[in-house]
Design an enzyme around this catalytic site. Structure first.
Site: not given
Ligand SMILES: [Zn+2]
Length: 272
Positions: A56-57, A146, A184, A52, A54, A108
């Protein structure tokens, strides 16, 4: 083939599969720790799987593509650093000699996807049940970003409770022994909440003790398995009487599958 979690940021794992020569990485939010592993082990990065959009990905996608020429795969419905191969449910990715099926798991984020490999060649991994002994097995692999965490699930930033519940139901229906690679290390805080929901769940109590020990030694609690999550994860257990009753204490209006799920998610959002 080896499966390793590369730690990044405060609590991310950038999952890598490698065979000593070639490598695949999932959701590289940061290029630097991945580049270090590639260099140390003289690996060629071939594929980057993204779940996805985001930061941090995806933060390391461009730098890793530029440095290695790796092919990038990601969700068709989200903005991923181009060029990449857009995927949605029913698509397959062939990488590292493995076939990954794409599963749509909105909730998410709106276009979140997961990657499932039913029959990997034997892959060596460490797990919460074998923290010191690497386990060599051909159990299926799931990279779920996530969406599903151990004892928890992702926050609903772009989706509805109904969408997230349907997405988690798809993952819960995968084979019980599937190794679940979440992004995570949220397990201990998720477990504190899970124990508030089900304080008498013996599997949960035992798993919590095991995870506390692992984290004291700075070892990952992941990958987890579908079998374990069905026993301990309140978000996969919203149809259990214990979880339903707890949800109704939080929100008296919770009555059906979706409103019970929504109540548990809302309760977790507020849980301190
Ligand atoms: Zn995320």
């Amino acid at each position: 083939m080896k499966l390793i979690p590369i730690p990044a940021f405060a609590d991310n794992y950038l999952w890598m599969l490698h065979d000593g020569k070639r490598a695949l990485v999932v959701d590289p939010g940061d290029a630097a720790p991945v580049m270090r592993v590639l260099k140390d082990q003289a690996l060629q990065l071939e594929s980057i799987l993204v779940t996805h959009h985001h930061a941090d990905h995806i933060g390391g996608v461009d730098a890793l593509r530029d440095a290695t020429g790796a092919r990038v795969y990601g969700p068709a419905g989200e903005r991923i650093p181009a060029p990449y191969e857009p995927l949605s449910e029913g698509d397959a990715v062939h990488a590292m000699g493995l076939d990954f099926q794409v599963i749509d798991v909105p909730g998410h984020t709106a276009g979140h996807i997961a990657y499932y490999c039913a029959a990997p060649t034997p892959v060596t991994s460490f797990s919460a049940s074998s923290p010191d002994e690497p386990e060599m097995s051909d159990k299926p692999l799931l990279f779920c970003g996530d969406t599903l965490f151990s004892a928890g699930c992702g926050r609903l930033f772009e989706g509805t409770p109904a969408q997230m519940l349907a997405s988690l139901d798809k993952l819960a229906a995968l084979p019980a022994q599937t190794r679940v690679c979440c992004t995570h290390e949220y397990t201990l805080s998720n477990l504190r909440f899970a124990l508030a929901v089900e304080p008498h769940n013996a599997d949960l109590i035992a798993y919590n003790a095991q995870c506390v020990k692992l984290r004291e030694r700075d070892q990952p609690t992941l990958p987890t398995s579908i079998a374990r999550e069905l026993l301990v994860n309140p978000f996969l257990r919203t149809r259990q009487a214990t979880v339903k009753t707890a949800a109704m204490h939080f929100d008296a209006a919770a009555h059906d599958d979706i409103s019970v799920f929504a109540a548990i998610r809302q309760w977790k959002n507020q849980f301190k």
